[in-house]
Design a protein around this motif. Structure first.
Motif, PDB file in Angstrom:
ATOM      1  N   ALA A  86     -24.961  10.177 -42.343  1.00  0.00           N
ATOM      2  CA  ALA A  86     -23.653   9.668 -41.943  1.00  0.00           C
ATOM      3  C   ALA A  86     -23.713   8.160 -41.747  1.00  0.00           C
ATOM      4  CB  ALA A  86     -23.215  10.353 -40.654  1.00  0.00           C
ATOM      5  N   GLY A  87     -22.536   7.546 -41.758  1.00  0.00           N
ATOM      6  CA  GLY A  87     -22.471   6.105 -41.579  1.00  0.00           C
ATOM      7  C   GLY A  87     -23.146   5.654 -40.302  1.00  0.00           C
ATOM      8  N   GLY A  88     -23.938   4.603 -40.386  1.00  0.00           N
ATOM      9  CA  GLY A  88     -24.648   4.076 -39.235  1.00  0.00           C
ATOM     10  C   GLY A  88     -25.975   4.729 -38.952  1.00  0.00           C
ATOM     11  N   VAL A  89     -26.299   5.820 -39.678  1.00  0.00           N
ATOM     12  CA  VAL A  89     -27.579   6.501 -39.477  1.00  0.00           C
ATOM     13  C   VAL A  89     -28.564   6.010 -40.529  1.00  0.00           C
ATOM     14  CG1 VAL A  89     -28.778   8.712 -39.460  1.00  0.00           C
ATOM     15  CG2 VAL A  89     -26.473   8.530 -38.501  1.00  0.00           C
ATOM     16  N   SER A  90     -29.678   5.489 -40.100  1.00  0.00           N
ATOM     17  CA  SER A  90     -30.707   4.979 -41.007  1.00  0.00           C
ATOM     18  C   SER A  90     -32.043   5.008 -40.276  1.00  0.00           C
ATOM     19  CB  SER A  90     -30.380   3.550 -41.462  1.00  0.00           C
ATOM     20  OG  SER A  90     -30.358   2.667 -40.355  1.00  0.00           O
ATOM     21  N   GLY A  91     -33.092   4.622 -40.978  1.00  0.00           N
ATOM     22  CA  GLY A  91     -34.403   4.601 -40.352  1.00  0.00           C
ATOM     23  C   GLY A  91     -35.448   4.026 -41.271  1.00  0.00           C
ATOM     24  N   LEU A  92     -36.699   4.068 -40.838  1.00  0.00           N
ATOM     25  CA  LEU A  92     -37.815   3.496 -41.571  1.00  0.00           C
ATOM     26  C   LEU A  92     -38.702   4.591 -42.155  1.00  0.00           C
ATOM     27  CD1 LEU A  92     -38.967   0.694 -39.089  1.00  0.00           C
ATOM     28  CD2 LEU A  92     -37.523   0.434 -41.118  1.00  0.00           C
ATOM     29  N   VAL A  93     -39.259   4.310 -43.324  1.00  0.00           N
ATOM     30  CA  VAL A  93     -40.348   5.084 -43.913  1.00  0.00           C
ATOM     31  C   VAL A  93     -41.567   4.175 -43.850  1.00  0.00           C
ATOM     32  CG1 VAL A  93     -41.208   6.267 -45.959  1.00  0.00           C
ATOM     33  CG2 VAL A  93     -38.762   6.335 -45.412  1.00  0.00           C
ATOM     34  N   GLU A  94     -42.554   4.541 -43.045  1.00  0.00           N
ATOM     35  CA  GLU A  94     -43.674   3.651 -42.737  1.00  0.00           C
ATOM     36  C   GLU A  94     -44.981   4.200 -43.309  1.00  0.00           C
ATOM     37  OE1 GLU A  94     -42.273   2.317 -38.295  1.00  0.00           O
ATOM     38  OE2 GLU A  94     -42.841   4.417 -38.650  1.00  0.00           O
ATOM     39  N   VAL A  95     -45.890   3.299 -43.652  1.00  0.00           N
ATOM     40  CA  VAL A  95     -47.225   3.665 -44.134  1.00  0.00           C
ATOM     41  C   VAL A  95     -48.241   3.295 -43.063  1.00  0.00           C
ATOM     42  CG1 VAL A  95     -48.926   3.370 -45.960  1.00  0.00           C
ATOM     43  CG2 VAL A  95     -46.491   3.105 -46.477  1.00  0.00           C
TER      44      VAL A  95
ATOM     45  N   SER B 207     -43.454  -0.876 -44.687  1.00  0.00           N
ATOM     46  CA  SER B 207     -42.354   0.038 -44.419  1.00  0.00           C
ATOM     47  C   SER B 207     -41.157  -0.320 -45.275  1.00  0.00           C
ATOM     48  CB  SER B 207     -41.963  -0.011 -42.936  1.00  0.00           C
ATOM     49  OG  SER B 207     -41.429  -1.281 -42.600  1.00  0.00           O
ATOM     50  N   ILE B 208     -40.279   0.658 -45.447  1.00  0.00           N
ATOM     51  CA  ILE B 208     -38.997   0.427 -46.094  1.00  0.00           C
ATOM     52  C   ILE B 208     -37.902   0.975 -45.186  1.00  0.00           C
ATOM     53  CG2 ILE B 208     -39.907   0.493 -48.443  1.00  0.00           C
ATOM     54  CD1 ILE B 208     -38.819   3.337 -48.684  1.00  0.00           C
ATOM     55  N   ALA B 209     -36.731   0.365 -45.246  1.00  0.00           N
ATOM     56  CA  ALA B 209     -35.571   0.845 -44.506  1.00  0.00           C
ATOM     57  C   ALA B 209     -34.698   1.666 -45.437  1.00  0.00           C
ATOM     58  CB  ALA B 209     -34.777  -0.326 -43.936  1.00  0.00           C
ATOM     59  N   VAL B 210     -34.227   2.816 -44.950  1.00  0.00           N
ATOM     60  CA  VAL B 210     -33.414   3.711 -45.759  1.00  0.00           C
ATOM     61  C   VAL B 210     -32.139   4.057 -45.012  1.00  0.00           C
ATOM     62  CG1 VAL B 210     -33.289   5.935 -46.936  1.00  0.00           C
ATOM     63  CG2 VAL B 210     -35.468   4.714 -46.836  1.00  0.00           C
ATOM     64  N   GLY B 211     -31.004   3.822 -45.680  1.00  0.00           N
ATOM     65  CA  GLY B 211     -29.714   4.305 -45.213  1.00  0.00           C
ATOM     66  C   GLY B 211     -29.134   5.215 -46.269  1.00  0.00           C
ATOM     67  N   ASN B 212     -27.862   5.505 -46.172  1.00  0.00           N
ATOM     68  CA  ASN B 212     -27.202   6.388 -47.133  1.00  0.00           C
ATOM     69  C   ASN B 212     -27.319   5.821 -48.544  1.00  0.00           C
ATOM     70  OD1 ASN B 212     -25.019   7.606 -48.764  1.00  0.00           O
ATOM     71  ND2 ASN B 212     -24.495   8.625 -46.854  1.00  0.00           N
ATOM     72  N   THR B 213     -27.880   6.601 -49.461  1.00  0.00           N
ATOM     73  CA  THR B 213     -28.022   6.167 -50.859  1.00  0.00           C
ATOM     74  C   THR B 213     -26.884   6.653 -51.743  1.00  0.00           C
ATOM     75  OG1 THR B 213     -29.336   8.103 -51.476  1.00  0.00           O
ATOM     76  CG2 THR B 213     -30.547   6.153 -50.690  1.00  0.00           C
TER      77      THR B 213
ATOM     78  N   GLN C  85     -31.646   7.142 -34.306  1.00  0.00           N
ATOM     79  CA  GLN C  85     -30.696   8.238 -34.179  1.00  0.00           C
ATOM     80  C   GLN C  85     -31.436   9.562 -34.390  1.00  0.00           C
ATOM     81  OE1 GLN C  85     -30.082   5.892 -36.804  1.00  0.00           O
ATOM     82  NE2 GLN C  85     -28.926   4.486 -35.507  1.00  0.00           N
ATOM     83  N   PRO C  86     -30.957  10.649 -33.806  1.00  0.00           N
ATOM     84  CA  PRO C  86     -31.644  11.937 -33.955  1.00  0.00           C
ATOM     85  C   PRO C  86     -31.345  12.644 -35.272  1.00  0.00           C
ATOM     86  CG  PRO C  86     -29.748  12.181 -32.512  1.00  0.00           C
ATOM     87  CD  PRO C  86     -29.863  10.709 -32.811  1.00  0.00           C
ATOM     88  N   ALA C  87     -30.309  12.248 -35.988  1.00  0.00           N
ATOM     89  CA  ALA C  87     -29.885  12.969 -37.188  1.00  0.00           C
ATOM     90  C   ALA C  87     -30.853  12.719 -38.345  1.00  0.00           C
ATOM     91  CB  ALA C  87     -28.482  12.536 -37.593  1.00  0.00           C
ATOM     92  N   PRO C  88     -31.042  13.694 -39.237  1.00  0.00           N
ATOM     93  CA  PRO C  88     -31.852  13.460 -40.443  1.00  0.00           C
ATOM     94  C   PRO C  88     -31.298  12.284 -41.243  1.00  0.00           C
ATOM     95  CG  PRO C  88     -31.336  15.793 -40.200  1.00  0.00           C
ATOM     96  CD  PRO C  88     -30.510  15.068 -39.184  1.00  0.00           C
ATOM     97  N   TYR C  89     -32.201  11.491 -41.822  1.00  0.00           N
ATOM     98  CA  TYR C  89     -31.732  10.310 -42.547  1.00  0.00           C
ATOM     99  C   TYR C  89     -32.401  10.115 -43.905  1.00  0.00           C
ATOM    100  CZ  TYR C  89     -36.027   7.933 -41.010  1.00  0.00           C
ATOM    101  OH  TYR C  89     -37.333   7.578 -40.789  1.00  0.00           O
ATOM    102  N   VAL C  90     -33.398  10.942 -44.264  1.00  0.00           N
ATOM    103  CA  VAL C  90     -34.080  10.677 -45.535  1.00  0.00           C
ATOM    104  C   VAL C  90     -34.714  11.957 -46.077  1.00  0.00           C
ATOM    105  CG1 VAL C  90     -36.278  10.021 -44.441  1.00  0.00           C
ATOM    106  CG2 VAL C  90     -35.724   9.144 -46.723  1.00  0.00           C
ATOM    107  N   SER C  91     -34.670  12.104 -47.404  1.00  0.00           N
ATOM    108  CA  SER C  91     -35.465  13.099 -48.130  1.00  0.00           C
ATOM    109  C   SER C  91     -36.472  12.349 -48.987  1.00  0.00           C
ATOM    110  CB  SER C  91     -34.573  13.967 -49.021  1.00  0.00           C
ATOM    111  OG  SER C  91     -33.663  14.724 -48.255  1.00  0.00           O
ATOM    112  N   VAL C  92     -37.652  12.930 -49.187  1.00  0.00           N
ATOM    113  CA  VAL C  92     -38.719  12.260 -49.933  1.00  0.00           C
ATOM    114  C   VAL C  92     -39.217  13.175 -51.047  1.00  0.00           C
ATOM    115  CG1 VAL C  92     -41.000  11.176 -49.821  1.00  0.00           C
ATOM    116  CG2 VAL C  92     -39.430  10.992 -47.870  1.00  0.00           C
ATOM    117  N   ASN C  93     -39.232  12.645 -52.267  1.00  0.00           N
ATOM    118  CA  ASN C  93     -39.807  13.372 -53.398  1.00  0.00           C
ATOM    119  C   ASN C  93     -41.295  13.055 -53.513  1.00  0.00           C
ATOM    120  OD1 ASN C  93     -40.652  14.248 -55.951  1.00  0.00           O
ATOM    121  ND2 ASN C  93     -38.638  13.991 -56.845  1.00  0.00           N
TER     122      ASN C  93
END
Length: 460
Positions: free
Chosen positions: A389-398, A410-416, A446-454
């Motif tokens: 949802a709008g405003g929900v994002s987060g980091l994918v960190e190594v 790290s990369i920042a991921v929001g709605n794609t 935020q607590p909501a899911p924000y990313v899927s990873v292939n």
């Protein structure tokens, strides 16, 4: 379109004529069916309501005067400000995308530029890929056209997030035009600049007049074919070949640098001014006082087709995958569902295979015993999607060795654009060599899911 100046003489010499099925179509036609032996693997016919923006599932809208941290004026000297305003970028309700260049009362120009969400367009091993668009250039000529620079082109996926590795990652200019001339230019950019195998900043190019009606007065079909078996790039207008570059011309190493990464993304834009239009205006600046505002590049469709090889679609991952259990080479795809440990998300199909979907804050993936060799690895890539949802994002960190170690990148991921709108996002990392347990951690406010990873992987 990138950092270069160019003076290319128009040529009407044809390398070959090919029997492609290029039929006369109305302006609001759908994407034509592929020729025999080809399969459509992606496309946008720009059908939609008048005044709407193009699909966010398919396109990213670029804004401003350059990528953040990248070269000024998009590396070309163009002067316009790209916007996401429907004054500059919109569907027209008749099956077309219109990109319009406008000058305000203070003399400032605005226009638009979009690029595909997907950045993995490449042929199957031993097969072919074709990228095609039916386009009418801005219908303006003479002094009123000075500075207009429409383009339909691609860049290699490693350019995303780096912006300083051009031209080594490859650029295929499928259609370029400047100053309202009745010519289409097809150009390859490669290797290093200045100089190199492609003679930068000019590139290896050729041009010709549009068949029949002028480029400005009618729609024409522009096509680029990448043949992995023959090791050729070939350019067409209305089914007629006018330019070709072979691997032998640029060398194996240069060719591989353009073709061995994840693939290319497609761009459409209408620039104003810059090195190319200036060069064909006796090296004088454009636009000029007489340049008319309000003309549009009109795009009926863009489509990608595949033929032959081991699969009928461009691969969404490389053909080498990690070992079950999560180990293997850092430079192969480390499939998310094969992680040796996982917390958060769920394994389900997506992006041509499986992945770990809808991960939230606190989740992680562990890949045991990942071998970086002597490296050093300086790049991290993650194949991700988000319908957050709008405003929900987060980091994918190594992190290396521990889930609580300091991140090395790290990369920042929001709605794609949706949970099925996959993107490959790069990031710079510290120099890494040797063998490590790799933790991919997920951090969000935020607590909501924000990313899927292939998958994730690394590069030098």
């Amino acid at each position: 379109m990138k950092q270069r100046r160019r003076v290319l003489a128009a040529s009407t010499a044809l390398l070959a004529a090919v029997p492609l099925a290029i039929a006369a179509m109305s302006a609001n036609a759908s994407i034509p069916p592929p020729a025999s032996g080809w399969t459509q693997v992606w496309g946008d016919d720009f059908n939609g309501s008048n005044g709407s923006l193009p699909s966010s599932a398919n396109w990213i809208i670029d804004t401003g005067h350059g990528y953040p941290g990248g070269p000024a004026n998009w590396g070309t000297g163009e002067i316009q400000n790209y916007t996401n305003s429907t004054n500059n970028l919109k569907l027209d309700g008749n099956g077309n995308l219109r990109i319009t260049a406008l000058k305000d009362g203070a003399g400032n120009w605005t226009s638009a530029r979009i690029e595909t969400q997907r950045s993995n367009f490449k042929p199957p091993a031993g097969g072919k890929l074709a990228i095609e668009g039916r386009i009418q250039m801005p219908n303006v000529t003479g002094e009123a056209a000075l500075g207009y620079w429409p383009a339909f082109w691609t860049l290699g996926s490693p350019y995303r997030g780096n912006y300083w590795n051009w031209p080594g990652i490859g650029e295929f200019d499928i259609m370029e035009n400047v100053n309202g001339l009745n010519s289409v230019w097809g150009v390859l950019h490669c290797d290093v600049a200045p100089g190199g195998a492609c003679g930068e900043f000019t590139g290896i190019g050729n041009s010709r007049a549009c068949p029949g009606s002028s480029c400005q007065s009618a729609f024409h079909t522009y096509r680029f074919e990448w043949d992995d078996a023959a090791k050729t790039f070939t350019w067409f207008v209305d089914g007629q070949s006018f330019h070709q570059v072979t691997q032998a011309r640029v060398g194996v190493n240069v060719w591989n640098a353009m073709t061995s990464h994840a693939g290319h993304f497609i761009l459409l834009n209408l620039a104003m001014g810059g090195a190319f239009p200036n060069a064909l205006n006796n090296n004088q600046p454009t636009p000029v006082a007489a340049t008319q505002s309000g003309h549009s590049m009109v795009v009926d469709y863009v489509a990608v087709y595949s033929s032959g090889g081991g699969t009928t679609t461009p691969p969404t991952t490389t053909t080498t995958t990690s070992n079950p259990g999560g180990g293997g080479s850092a430079y192969s795809d480390l499939q998310a569902e094969n992680a040796s440990e996982r917390s958060g998300g769920s394994v389900s199909p997506g992006d041509g295979g499986s992945g770990v979907h809808q991960i939230a804050n606190g989740g992680y993936l562990k890949f045991s015993g990942v071998n970086f060799g002597t490296g050093p690895a300086r790049q991290f890539y993650a194949r991700v999607a988000s319908g957050a949802a709008g405003g929900v994002s987060g980091l994918v960190e190594v992190r290396l060795g521990s889930r609580t170690a300091t991140p090395v990148g790290s990369i920042a991921v929001g709605n794609t654009g949706g949970w099925d709108a996959w993107r490959t996002i790069p990031a710079n990392i510290s120099n890494i060599s040797g063998t490590h347990d790799v933790y991919i951690t997920f951090t969000s406010g935020q607590p909501a899911p924000y990313v899927s990873v292939n998958w994730v992987k690394f590069g030098t």
